[in-house]
Design a protein around this motif. Structure first.
Motif, PDB file in Angstrom:
ATOM      1  N   ASP A   1     -53.225  78.196  36.553  1.00 41.72           N
ATOM      2  CA  ASP A   1     -54.185  77.803  37.724  1.00 41.72           C
ATOM      3  C   ASP A   1     -54.646  79.086  38.204  1.00 41.72           C
ATOM      4  O   ASP A   1     -56.038  79.492  38.369  1.00 41.72           O
TER       5      ASP A   1
ATOM      6  N   ARG B   1     -58.632  80.493  37.731  1.00 37.38           N
ATOM      7  CA  ARG B   1     -59.734  80.822  39.059  1.00 37.38           C
ATOM      8  C   ARG B   1     -60.390  82.145  38.491  1.00 37.38           C
ATOM      9  O   ARG B   1     -61.534  82.239  38.742  1.00 37.38           O
TER      10      ARG B   1
ATOM     11  N   THR C   1     -58.753  73.737  37.479  1.00 38.75           N
ATOM     12  CA  THR C   1     -57.326  73.596  37.492  1.00 38.75           C
ATOM     13  C   THR C   1     -56.847  72.746  36.342  1.00 38.75           C
ATOM     14  O   THR C   1     -57.815  72.043  35.634  1.00 38.75           O
ATOM     15  N   TYR C   2     -55.668  72.876  35.634  1.00 43.17           N
ATOM     16  CA  TYR C   2     -55.371  71.984  34.723  1.00 43.17           C
ATOM     17  C   TYR C   2     -55.430  70.529  35.018  1.00 43.17           C
ATOM     18  O   TYR C   2     -55.425  69.643  34.054  1.00 43.17           O
TER      19      TYR C   2
END
Length: 183
Positions: free
Chosen positions: A104, A108, A121-122
């Motif tokens: 994550d 970004r 995000t995953y």
């Protein structure tokens, strides 16, 4: 979602680590695999069906239900890209992933480089997958099966109905009923 996906695909990552995280994000976006499922994906989960097409077949640990996910061009190419490399998984796993927290952080940086204002995000890839499928006309029942959900109501939470999809559906309805009813 499509705009962010296009930006993401057009922006080359700056480092090898970012490239791998970028590719895994795309893999998950085009398969709907959660990070935990991606991390545990094994070559024996990839099955060639009678028609020659390859599928991911796995039981989702979270729900205990089976997922049947067709492998399209992009995920297949990513599997081959990392096969027999230093990033290839060990003991039959397809990929060797870092922690989700590290992934994550890299996402970004990737989003910033691609001028994406949204935080990547995953966790969002399953939402992205459902939205992508819906926008391409895939029925929600099919999406629910590929995501390994027990009920369609769970899938509805993941699936953001886009204005474009609503417009397409209503245009199709208007065409179907045109001339069938008289006032």
């Amino acid at each position: 979602m499509n705009d962010e996906l296009n930006l993401l695909m057009k922006t080359p990552p700056k480092s090898g680590t970012q490239r791998f995280i970028h590719d895994m994000f795309l893999f998950s976006t085009f398969t709907g695999l959660a990070y935990a499922d991606l991390k545990n994906l094994r070559y024996d989960n990839i099955v060639r069906k009678e028609d020659g097409k390859q599928w991911i077949v796995l039981n989702r640990p979270k729900t205990g239900t089976a997922s049947y996910i067709p492998l399209f061009d992009i995920p297949l190419r990513l599997i081959e890209k990392y096969r027999n490399t230093a990033i290839a998984g060990l003991d039959g796993k397809v990929f060797r992933l870092c922690t989700i927290e590290n992934a994550d952080i890299q996402l970004r940086k990737i989003a910033k480089a691609a001028n994406i204002d949204k935080r990547l995000t995953y966790h969002m890839v399953r939402h992205n997958y459902a939205t992508l499928c819906l926008s391409m006309g895939v029925p929600i029942e099919t999406i629910s099966q590929t995501l390994g959900h027990r009920s369609i109501s769970t899938t509805q939470i993941y699936a953001d109905i886009t204005r474009t999809k609503i417009n397409e559906d209503m245009t199709n309805l208007a065409e179907r009923i045109k001339g069938k009813y008289k006032l």
